[in-house]
Design a protein around this motif. Sequence first.
Motif, PDB file in Angstrom:
ATOM      1  N   LYS A  68     -13.616  99.127  47.013  1.00 16.75           N
ATOM      2  CA  LYS A  68     -13.782  99.433  48.433  1.00 16.75           C
ATOM      3  C   LYS A  68     -15.260  99.522  48.792  1.00 16.75           C
ATOM      4  CE  LYS A  68     -12.561 100.860  52.587  1.00 16.75           C
ATOM      5  NZ  LYS A  68     -11.898  99.987  53.568  1.00 16.75           N
ATOM      6  N   ALA A  69     -16.048 100.118  47.904  1.00 15.97           N
ATOM      7  CA  ALA A  69     -17.488 100.228  48.140  1.00 15.97           C
ATOM      8  C   ALA A  69     -18.144  98.846  48.159  1.00 15.97           C
ATOM      9  CB  ALA A  69     -18.126 101.110  47.068  1.00 15.97           C
ATOM     10  N   LEU A  70     -17.725  97.980  47.239  1.00 16.15           N
ATOM     11  CA  LEU A  70     -18.261  96.623  47.204  1.00 16.15           C
ATOM     12  C   LEU A  70     -17.904  95.859  48.477  1.00 16.15           C
ATOM     13  CD1 LEU A  70     -17.432  95.758  43.482  1.00 16.15           C
ATOM     14  CD2 LEU A  70     -19.703  96.111  44.454  1.00 16.15           C
ATOM     15  N   GLN A  71     -16.693  96.033  48.961  1.00 16.70           N
ATOM     16  CA  GLN A  71     -16.281  95.384  50.205  1.00 16.70           C
ATOM     17  C   GLN A  71     -17.100  95.884  51.386  1.00 16.70           C
ATOM     18  OE1 GLN A  71     -12.053  96.040  50.626  1.00 16.70           O
ATOM     19  NE2 GLN A  71     -11.586  95.070  48.666  1.00 16.70           N
ATOM     20  N   LYS A 125     -24.221 103.908  39.823  1.00 19.04           N
ATOM     21  CA  LYS A 125     -23.762 105.017  40.656  1.00 19.04           C
ATOM     22  C   LYS A 125     -24.534 106.278  40.302  1.00 19.04           C
ATOM     23  CE  LYS A 125     -19.379 104.259  39.552  1.00 19.04           C
ATOM     24  NZ  LYS A 125     -17.909 104.412  39.487  1.00 19.04           N
ATOM     25  N   SER A 126     -24.983 106.975  41.339  1.00 23.78           N
ATOM     26  CA  SER A 126     -25.715 108.213  41.146  1.00 23.78           C
ATOM     27  C   SER A 126     -25.539 109.073  42.383  1.00 23.78           C
ATOM     28  CB  SER A 126     -27.211 107.931  40.906  1.00 23.78           C
ATOM     29  OG  SER A 126     -27.939 109.136  40.765  1.00 23.78           O
ATOM     30  N   ASN A 127     -25.283 110.367  42.180  1.00 20.90           N
ATOM     31  CA  ASN A 127     -25.130 111.310  43.292  1.00 20.90           C
ATOM     32  C   ASN A 127     -24.106 110.824  44.315  1.00 20.90           C
ATOM     33  OD1 ASN A 127     -27.076 113.072  42.212  1.00 20.90           O
ATOM     34  ND2 ASN A 127     -28.725 111.903  43.152  1.00 20.90           N
ATOM     35  N   ASN A 128     -23.002 110.270  43.817  1.00 19.52           N
ATOM     36  CA  ASN A 128     -21.895 109.797  44.655  1.00 19.52           C
ATOM     37  C   ASN A 128     -22.294 108.650  45.593  1.00 19.52           C
ATOM     38  OD1 ASN A 128     -20.446 111.770  43.391  1.00 19.52           O
ATOM     39  ND2 ASN A 128     -20.373 113.154  45.126  1.00 19.52           N
ATOM     40  N   ILE A 129     -23.273 107.882  45.163  1.00 18.98           N
ATOM     41  CA  ILE A 129     -23.686 106.670  45.885  1.00 18.98           C
ATOM     42  C   ILE A 129     -23.655 105.501  44.911  1.00 18.98           C
ATOM     43  CG2 ILE A 129     -25.564 105.484  47.097  1.00 18.98           C
ATOM     44  CD1 ILE A 129     -26.514 108.186  48.105  1.00 18.98           C
ATOM     45  N   MET A 130     -23.023 104.418  45.308  1.00 19.08           N
ATOM     46  CA  MET A 130     -23.059 103.199  44.510  1.00 19.08           C
ATOM     47  C   MET A 130     -24.117 102.270  45.105  1.00 19.08           C
ATOM     48  SD  MET A 130     -20.210 100.172  43.954  1.00 19.08           S
ATOM     49  CE  MET A 130     -19.201 100.988  42.730  1.00 19.08           C
ATOM     50  N   THR A 131     -25.098 101.899  44.294  1.00 16.66           N
ATOM     51  CA  THR A 131     -26.142 100.979  44.728  1.00 16.66           C
ATOM     52  C   THR A 131     -25.890  99.616  44.082  1.00 16.66           C
ATOM     53  OG1 THR A 131     -27.744 102.766  44.954  1.00 16.66           O
ATOM     54  CG2 THR A 131     -28.606 100.523  44.845  1.00 16.66           C
ATOM     55  N   ILE A 132     -25.648  98.612  44.938  1.00 13.18           N
ATOM     56  CA  ILE A 132     -25.288  97.279  44.450  1.00 13.18           C
ATOM     57  C   ILE A 132     -26.452  96.324  44.663  1.00 13.18           C
ATOM     58  CG2 ILE A 132     -23.616  95.409  44.601  1.00 13.18           C
ATOM     59  CD1 ILE A 132     -22.531  98.378  46.410  1.00 13.18           C
ATOM     60  N   ASN A 133     -26.773  95.568  43.632  1.00 14.00           N
ATOM     61  CA  ASN A 133     -27.807  94.531  43.729  1.00 14.00           C
ATOM     62  C   ASN A 133     -27.149  93.206  44.084  1.00 14.00           C
ATOM     63  OD1 ASN A 133     -29.814  96.324  42.976  1.00 14.00           O
ATOM     64  ND2 ASN A 133     -29.674  95.810  40.816  1.00 14.00           N
ATOM     65  N   GLY A 166     -25.934  76.531  43.086  1.00 15.52           N
ATOM     66  CA  GLY A 166     -25.399  76.911  41.785  1.00 15.52           C
ATOM     67  C   GLY A 166     -26.341  77.729  40.930  1.00 15.52           C
ATOM     68  N   VAL A 167     -27.459  78.192  41.510  1.00 12.08           N
ATOM     69  CA  VAL A 167     -28.451  78.955  40.756  1.00 12.08           C
ATOM     70  C   VAL A 167     -28.551  80.361  41.346  1.00 12.08           C
ATOM     71  CG1 VAL A 167     -30.874  79.123  40.060  1.00 12.08           C
ATOM     72  CG2 VAL A 167     -29.765  76.877  40.221  1.00 12.08           C
ATOM     73  N   THR A 168     -28.462  81.376  40.492  1.00 17.50           N
ATOM     74  CA  THR A 168     -28.657  82.760  40.922  1.00 17.50           C
ATOM     75  C   THR A 168     -30.147  83.066  40.927  1.00 17.50           C
ATOM     76  OG1 THR A 168     -26.544  83.431  39.940  1.00 17.50           O
ATOM     77  CG2 THR A 168     -28.115  85.174  40.454  1.00 17.50           C
ATOM     78  N   CYS A 169     -30.693  83.376  42.106  1.00 19.87           N
ATOM     79  CA  CYS A 169     -32.134  83.643  42.239  1.00 19.87           C
ATOM     80  C   CYS A 169     -32.360  85.151  42.168  1.00 19.87           C
ATOM     81  CB  CYS A 169     -32.658  83.080  43.555  1.00 19.87           C
ATOM     82  SG  CYS A 169     -32.418  81.291  43.737  1.00 19.87           S
ATOM     83  N   TYR A 170     -32.633  85.643  40.958  1.00 25.56           N
ATOM     84  CA  TYR A 170     -32.818  87.079  40.780  1.00 25.56           C
ATOM     85  C   TYR A 170     -34.084  87.593  41.460  1.00 25.56           C
ATOM     86  CZ  TYR A 170     -29.041  87.211  37.336  1.00 25.56           C
ATOM     87  OH  TYR A 170     -27.815  87.150  36.718  1.00 25.56           O
ATOM     88  N   THR A 171     -34.982  86.693  41.835  1.00 27.39           N
ATOM     89  CA  THR A 171     -36.201  87.099  42.521  1.00 27.39           C
ATOM     90  C   THR A 171     -35.913  87.549  43.950  1.00 27.39           C
ATOM     91  OG1 THR A 171     -36.528  84.769  43.051  1.00 27.39           O
ATOM     92  CG2 THR A 171     -37.745  85.641  41.174  1.00 27.39           C
ATOM     93  N   ASP A 172     -34.860  87.009  44.559  1.00 25.01           N
ATOM     94  CA  ASP A 172     -34.523  87.293  45.962  1.00 25.01           C
ATOM     95  C   ASP A 172     -33.424  88.346  45.991  1.00 25.01           C
ATOM     96  OD1 ASP A 172     -36.124  85.080  45.973  1.00 25.01           O
ATOM     97  OD2 ASP A 172     -34.889  83.896  47.324  1.00 25.01           O
ATOM     98  N   LEU A 173     -33.830  89.610  45.922  1.00 24.71           N
ATOM     99  CA  LEU A 173     -32.882  90.698  45.689  1.00 24.71           C
ATOM    100  C   LEU A 173     -32.738  91.592  46.916  1.00 24.71           C
ATOM    101  CD1 LEU A 173     -31.255  91.544  43.141  1.00 24.71           C
ATOM    102  CD2 LEU A 173     -33.028  93.260  42.728  1.00 24.71           C
ATOM    103  N   VAL A 174     -31.497  91.955  47.218  1.00 24.11           N
ATOM    104  CA  VAL A 174     -31.173  92.915  48.272  1.00 24.11           C
ATOM    105  C   VAL A 174     -30.351  94.030  47.640  1.00 24.11           C
ATOM    106  CG1 VAL A 174     -29.908  93.319  50.419  1.00 24.11           C
ATOM    107  CG2 VAL A 174     -31.198  91.198  50.122  1.00 24.11           C
ATOM    108  N   LYS A 175     -30.690  95.290  47.967  1.00 26.33           N
ATOM    109  CA  LYS A 175     -29.966  96.436  47.429  1.00 26.33           C
ATOM    110  C   LYS A 175     -29.249  97.167  48.562  1.00 26.33           C
ATOM    111  CE  LYS A 175     -33.264  97.172  43.658  1.00 26.33           C
ATOM    112  NZ  LYS A 175     -34.133  98.152  42.976  1.00 26.33           N
TER     113      LYS A 175
END
Length: 458
Positions: free
Chosen positions: A305-308, A329-337, A344-353
């Motif tokens: 549900k949090a991911l959605q 997850k920390s302090n009842n917060i899930m932080t998703i990268n 077809g390439v995952t660009c780890y340099t372009d990150l949103v949290k």
Amino acid sequence: MSELSKRNSVRLASFISAAAVVLVAFAANASYERNLYRRQLEYTYMRSLQDAADFVSNISVSLDKGMYAGTPAQMTGLSATLWKDSSAAKASLSSLPVSQFELGNTYKFLAQVGDYSMALTRKVQQNQQITDEEKENFKKLRDYAYTLNDQLAGIERQLRQGQLTLEQIQAEAQQVGNGADQPAEGEDDPAAQVETAGFKEMSDEFSGYPKLIYDGPFSDHILEREPELTKHKAMVTREQARSLAAKAAGVAADTLEDMADEASKMPCYNFQSGQKSVSVTKNGGLLNYMVDGRIPGEVKIEDDKALQSAAAYLDKLGLKSLRKTYYEKSNNIMTINFAYYQDGVTCYTDLVKVGVALDDGSVVSFDARGYITNHRERELGTPKLSAEEAQKSVSQNLTVRQNKLALIPTSGLHEVLAYEFYGTGSGGDEMLVYVNADTGAEEQILKLIKSDTGTLTK
């Protein structure tokens, strides 16, 4: 009065008394639970602060030793220790109810401590001499580490002596990243003495140490470069930025107060509404960050549900082609990268949290600074090596389970197209190995650490 009326009166009085007792008991129980939850939070924060102070103390001692290290072996060992302790100190501070934006300079300092020592170690290993300027920089890092250690000890002392309360820490968190003046003086206002918490003051102390130019991902020449996504973009008005900020925070535009602008390589308009702080870039009108300072209650929603909720928030902002990578997850917060996905390439340099509260699924934090700094449409090209050819560089001690193409950051300003091989070792270790898709060089090796709080890499 008739006998019947008397009996009815007695019954009514008894019912009212019983109801009052129930209500008082209910209120007392609710108060007890609130106080218990509060004490648990205070214990958690105190433990995190103590841990951070311990790690910073270790950093100070290691930097002291580094001043006198004369061999590559000694320098390598100290650098590894500094890297570990600086990362641990950042992790401890991040669990406090103080925004990462409030502690930006402190985080930057801790990151550079480990990174700079590693850069000097590489020089020593290559039989190069460390310059007088580099030695002086190392000494200044040592001095700032002692300053940070003293300040953390002061904050911990204030908490123990009751001079600083949880409310004051929370109040400071609500003023995150906006450069606002402190509230007017007033003893009844928990924010009135928020400066005693010292977190912003502590971070400001670290804005004056020397700029460090070296071969590493936290070098100042990288941190201060012009963001790719705002280059050549027209400046938006404050009112246009206000409209986006209101949408991001889920509030009416007229409730947003104007806060001090951010003057940096990424100039921003800053706003605040209650506990929510929002920053929008002046060039291009892009959401830089949003933070809701409230502390979530007990966990009530599942991870899916949090991911959605996070994905829906990105969709509302019009951010496309982003895929979930890892979360914690920390302090009842899930932080998703979320990383950008192109061809077809995952660009780890372009990150949103994106941070989602696990009590109600609301988004309580958003950070797109990495994405704004690095994102652009790239000509990724075709790998010179096939996955099978690149896999020859992976240790035979790993059983490769899957592979994919990824764009990864390297030291300096570079990016490398690599194959990401996920594999398991004989002891059950889960590893990620990145092999250059053109040269076959082993670029990076990361260990996956999985737990109930998420998946991290080391």
